[in-house]
Design a protein around this motif. Structure first.
Motif, PDB file in Angstrom:
ATOM      1  N   GLN A  38     -16.684  29.903  34.907  1.00  0.00           N
ATOM      2  CA  GLN A  38     -17.347  30.230  33.569  1.00  0.00           C
ATOM      3  C   GLN A  38     -18.545  30.816  33.501  1.00  0.00           C
ATOM      4  O   GLN A  38     -18.841  31.917  32.862  1.00  0.00           O
ATOM      5  CB  GLN A  38     -17.026  29.173  32.713  1.00  0.00           C
ATOM      6  CG  GLN A  38     -15.559  28.794  32.062  1.00  0.00           C
ATOM      7  CD  GLN A  38     -14.870  27.730  32.897  1.00  0.00           C
ATOM      8  OE1 GLN A  38     -15.438  27.564  34.094  1.00  0.00           O
ATOM      9  NE2 GLN A  38     -13.726  27.111  32.529  1.00  0.00           N
ATOM     10  N   ARG A  42     -19.335  34.778  33.199  1.00  0.00           N
ATOM     11  CA  ARG A  42     -19.720  35.118  31.887  1.00  0.00           C
ATOM     12  C   ARG A  42     -21.086  34.683  31.765  1.00  0.00           C
ATOM     13  O   ARG A  42     -21.920  35.065  30.729  1.00  0.00           O
ATOM     14  CB  ARG A  42     -19.095  34.139  30.701  1.00  0.00           C
ATOM     15  CG  ARG A  42     -17.581  34.452  30.703  1.00  0.00           C
ATOM     16  CD  ARG A  42     -16.883  33.223  29.969  1.00  0.00           C
ATOM     17  NE  ARG A  42     -15.472  33.275  29.767  1.00  0.00           N
ATOM     18  CZ  ARG A  42     -14.630  32.241  29.542  1.00  0.00           C
ATOM     19  NH1 ARG A  42     -15.419  31.190  29.106  1.00  0.00           N
ATOM     20  NH2 ARG A  42     -13.364  32.503  29.146  1.00  0.00           N
ATOM     21  N   ASP A  45     -23.683  29.757  28.866  1.00  0.00           N
ATOM     22  CA  ASP A  45     -22.812  29.604  27.598  1.00  0.00           C
ATOM     23  C   ASP A  45     -23.865  29.267  26.376  1.00  0.00           C
ATOM     24  O   ASP A  45     -24.492  28.239  26.385  1.00  0.00           O
ATOM     25  CB  ASP A  45     -21.814  28.392  27.982  1.00  0.00           C
ATOM     26  CG  ASP A  45     -21.004  28.179  27.029  1.00  0.00           C
ATOM     27  OD1 ASP A  45     -21.319  28.355  25.740  1.00  0.00           O
ATOM     28  OD2 ASP A  45     -19.693  28.044  27.417  1.00  0.00           O
ATOM     29  N   ILE A  69     -22.276  40.264  28.137  1.00  0.00           N
ATOM     30  CA  ILE A  69     -21.933  39.397  29.325  1.00  0.00           C
ATOM     31  C   ILE A  69     -22.246  39.817  30.875  1.00  0.00           C
ATOM     32  O   ILE A  69     -22.737  39.501  31.825  1.00  0.00           O
ATOM     33  CB  ILE A  69     -20.424  39.077  29.473  1.00  0.00           C
ATOM     34  CG1 ILE A  69     -19.948  38.000  28.448  1.00  0.00           C
ATOM     35  CG2 ILE A  69     -19.773  38.849  30.621  1.00  0.00           C
ATOM     36  CD1 ILE A  69     -18.539  37.743  28.320  1.00  0.00           C
ATOM     37  N   ASN A  93     -11.839  35.725  37.743  1.00  0.00           N
ATOM     38  CA  ASN A  93     -12.258  35.901  36.481  1.00  0.00           C
ATOM     39  C   ASN A  93     -10.986  35.772  35.496  1.00  0.00           C
ATOM     40  O   ASN A  93     -10.415  36.977  35.443  1.00  0.00           O
ATOM     41  CB  ASN A  93     -13.127  37.480  36.280  1.00  0.00           C
ATOM     42  CG  ASN A  93     -13.500  37.313  34.822  1.00  0.00           C
ATOM     43  OD1 ASN A  93     -13.365  36.566  34.035  1.00  0.00           O
ATOM     44  ND2 ASN A  93     -14.470  38.665  34.668  1.00  0.00           N
ATOM     45  N   ARG A  94     -10.629  34.810  34.978  1.00  0.00           N
ATOM     46  CA  ARG A  94      -9.546  34.789  34.112  1.00  0.00           C
ATOM     47  C   ARG A  94      -9.683  35.498  32.985  1.00  0.00           C
ATOM     48  O   ARG A  94      -8.385  35.883  32.031  1.00  0.00           O
ATOM     49  CB  ARG A  94      -9.359  33.185  33.765  1.00  0.00           C
ATOM     50  CG  ARG A  94      -8.848  32.489  35.034  1.00  0.00           C
ATOM     51  CD  ARG A  94      -8.796  30.930  34.887  1.00  0.00           C
ATOM     52  NE  ARG A  94      -8.415  30.312  36.042  1.00  0.00           N
ATOM     53  CZ  ARG A  94      -7.162  29.794  36.347  1.00  0.00           C
ATOM     54  NH1 ARG A  94      -6.431  29.705  35.521  1.00  0.00           N
ATOM     55  NH2 ARG A  94      -7.025  29.496  37.587  1.00  0.00           N
ATOM     56  N   ASP A  95     -10.791  36.001  32.567  1.00  0.00           N
ATOM     57  CA  ASP A  95     -10.869  36.889  31.246  1.00  0.00           C
ATOM     58  C   ASP A  95     -10.332  38.463  31.714  1.00  0.00           C
ATOM     59  O   ASP A  95      -9.968  39.039  30.906  1.00  0.00           O
ATOM     60  CB  ASP A  95     -12.491  37.125  31.045  1.00  0.00           C
ATOM     61  CG  ASP A  95     -12.972  35.931  30.345  1.00  0.00           C
ATOM     62  OD1 ASP A  95     -12.073  34.997  30.050  1.00  0.00           O
ATOM     63  OD2 ASP A  95     -14.193  35.785  30.522  1.00  0.00           O
ATOM     64  N   LEU A  96     -10.179  38.439  33.010  1.00  0.00           N
ATOM     65  CA  LEU A  96      -9.445  39.667  33.406  1.00  0.00           C
ATOM     66  C   LEU A  96      -8.135  39.598  33.998  1.00  0.00           C
ATOM     67  O   LEU A  96      -7.393  40.124  34.455  1.00  0.00           O
ATOM     68  CB  LEU A  96     -10.393  40.378  34.496  1.00  0.00           C
ATOM     69  CG  LEU A  96     -11.861  40.939  34.050  1.00  0.00           C
ATOM     70  CD1 LEU A  96     -12.544  41.569  35.311  1.00  0.00           C
ATOM     71  CD2 LEU A  96     -11.759  41.808  32.896  1.00  0.00           C
ATOM     72  N   LYS A  99      -6.762  34.874  38.664  1.00  0.00           N
ATOM     73  CA  LYS A  99      -6.777  33.585  38.846  1.00  0.00           C
ATOM     74  C   LYS A  99      -6.867  33.101  40.270  1.00  0.00           C
ATOM     75  O   LYS A  99      -6.211  33.376  40.989  1.00  0.00           O
ATOM     76  CB  LYS A  99      -5.329  32.756  38.157  1.00  0.00           C
ATOM     77  CG  LYS A  99      -5.168  33.288  36.637  1.00  0.00           C
ATOM     78  CD  LYS A  99      -3.869  32.659  36.161  1.00  0.00           C
ATOM     79  CE  LYS A  99      -3.741  33.174  34.685  1.00  0.00           C
ATOM     80  NZ  LYS A  99      -2.356  32.747  34.290  1.00  0.00           N
ATOM     81  N   LYS A 324      -9.202  42.311  39.479  1.00  0.00           N
ATOM     82  CA  LYS A 324      -8.587  42.159  38.348  1.00  0.00           C
ATOM     83  C   LYS A 324      -6.906  41.579  38.576  1.00  0.00           C
ATOM     84  O   LYS A 324      -6.181  42.242  39.413  1.00  0.00           O
ATOM     85  CB  LYS A 324      -8.642  43.294  37.522  1.00  0.00           C
ATOM     86  CG  LYS A 324     -10.025  43.910  37.218  1.00  0.00           C
ATOM     87  CD  LYS A 324     -10.297  45.202  36.720  1.00  0.00           C
ATOM     88  CE  LYS A 324     -11.484  45.603  36.495  1.00  0.00           C
ATOM     89  NZ  LYS A 324     -12.528  45.962  37.849  1.00  0.00           N
TER      90      LYS A 324
END
Ligand SMILES: [Zn+2]
Length: 365
Positions: A38, A42, A45, A69, A93-96, A99, A324
């Motif tokens: 994270q 990112r 936080d 970000i 990057n799990r946002d993309l 995993k 990605k």
């Protein structure tokens, strides 16, 4: 004309041959204990900055906050975002939809490091206690290969690496915790680090020295002895997270990023390493994120603490940048990936299983 075609054919096959030539002759592996994906992807936080876990909020915002970000993460890890993403690969990057995970079910340190170095998420390795690891590790394997004998070393802040890597059996140099370094012919800088370490405050614990000492030992050892496989294990981000101190957690992450930059700058300035060394950076486990306070913790009962990340930069790894989507990668695959980069197939002596290499890293299909 015929001559021209011949020349073209020759140069085409030469290119093919050249493209298949492996360039990595040395590896440097760095781990940062318990650094969450994270923060890597990112940056800082805002919810944690605004909570009681952050004192001196203004200072933290000044150092680590930017609205975008893409700017914020550069403030925290400038080497990662300015160099690794430009010239290497970053996974997790799990946002993309990318995993990366540990395959072991425990999500704490000894099982995590066992998985990285043996390629085998052994269910028996389910404690942080000082038991000697029965599994053959990658460093031990490399030390048995021609040209690597006595060219393998590990420097760790946490003393437990004296068991995780089973150095006596493995026949490799492991300098861990507050252990003095004892190598024939050490230069004055290394001797001085032994003295300095005696006087250094034990802020973390008697079992874990602060990371700048580990870094200085490793860097100076590297400069004098030119190991072909070097492992450096940092610990402080995990300690600061357990303490619930977000300011120190962020400060230590930025410090490690700077250490890694120094290593890479040295690698690329030294003929023994330049353009023939691959650097791999990863962590041993993730941490929680739901509810927010769970960022302190990790373990099988902490949601999402299997979620991790890793980075690679080196002459054989395509410069794909931030990865990605794609298949989930597991830390049990890192040992074979590193072995393949050096041209070896890692087979453990006792025959335990080893995760498959990650082909997008090795550049081979
Ligand atoms: Zn921990």
């Amino acid at each position: 004309m015929k001559k021209l075609i011949l020349v073209m054919l020759f140069s085409a096959s030469f290119t093919l041959l050249f493209a298949q030539t492996r360039k990595t002759q040395n590896v440097v592996i760095v781990t940062i204990d318990g650094l969450r994906w994270q923060e890597v992807f990112r940056g800082a936080d805002s919810a944690i900055i605004n909570s009681n876990d952050t004192y001196d909020k203004n200072e933290v915002r000044k150092n680590f906050w930017a609205d975008a970000i893409s700017d914020r993460r550069k403030l925290l890890m400038p080497f990662f975002w300015n160099t690794v993403v430009e010239k290497g690969q970053l996974y997790g990057n799990r946002d993309l939809g990318c995993k990366d995970e540990v395959a072991n079910p425990y999500h704490f340190s000894y099982p995590g490091y066992n998985e990285i170095f043996t390629g085998f998420p052994d269910k028996r390795m389910n404690t942080n206690d000082g038991i000697y690891n029965p599994n053959m590790n990658l460093l031990e394997f490399l030390n048995k290969q021609k040209g690597f004998e006595n060219k393998v070393a590990a420097f760790a802040s946490w003393e437990r690496f004296s068991q995780i890597l089973s150095p006596k059996r493995a026949g490799i140099l492991v300098n861990a915790g507050f252990m003095p370094l004892d190598v024939p012919g050490m230069n004055d800088r290394l001797k001085y680090l032994n003295e300095l370490q005696l006087e250094a405050p034990r802020y973390i614990s008697d079992s874990t020295r602060i990371d700048f000492l580990t870094f200085e030992f490793a860097k100076n050892y590297m400069m004098q002895y030119k190991p072909r496989a070097l492992y450096i294990s940092f610990d402080e981000p995990d300690d600061m997270a357990h303490a619930g101190n977000y300011k120190f957690y962020l400060d230590r992450i930025k410090q490690e990023d700077g250490f890694i930059k120094q290593l890479w700058d040295y690698i690329q300035s030294e003929p023994a390493y330049k353009n023939k060394t691959t650097l791999i950076i990863t962590c041993d486990h993730g941490r929680g994120d739901e509810p927010m306070k769970k960022w302190h913790d990790h373990g099988s009962d902490v949601l999402h603490s299997e979620q991790t990340w890793f980075a690679v930069i080196g002459p054989d790894t395509p410069a794909s940048g931030e990865m990605k989507q794609g298949e989930t990668t597991y830390h049990k695959q890192l040992a074979q990936t590193i072995a393949n980069l050096l041209g070896f197939n890692f087979k453990a002596a006792a025959g335990h299983e080893v995760g498959d290499a990650i082909s997008s890293v090795t550049g081979k299909k």
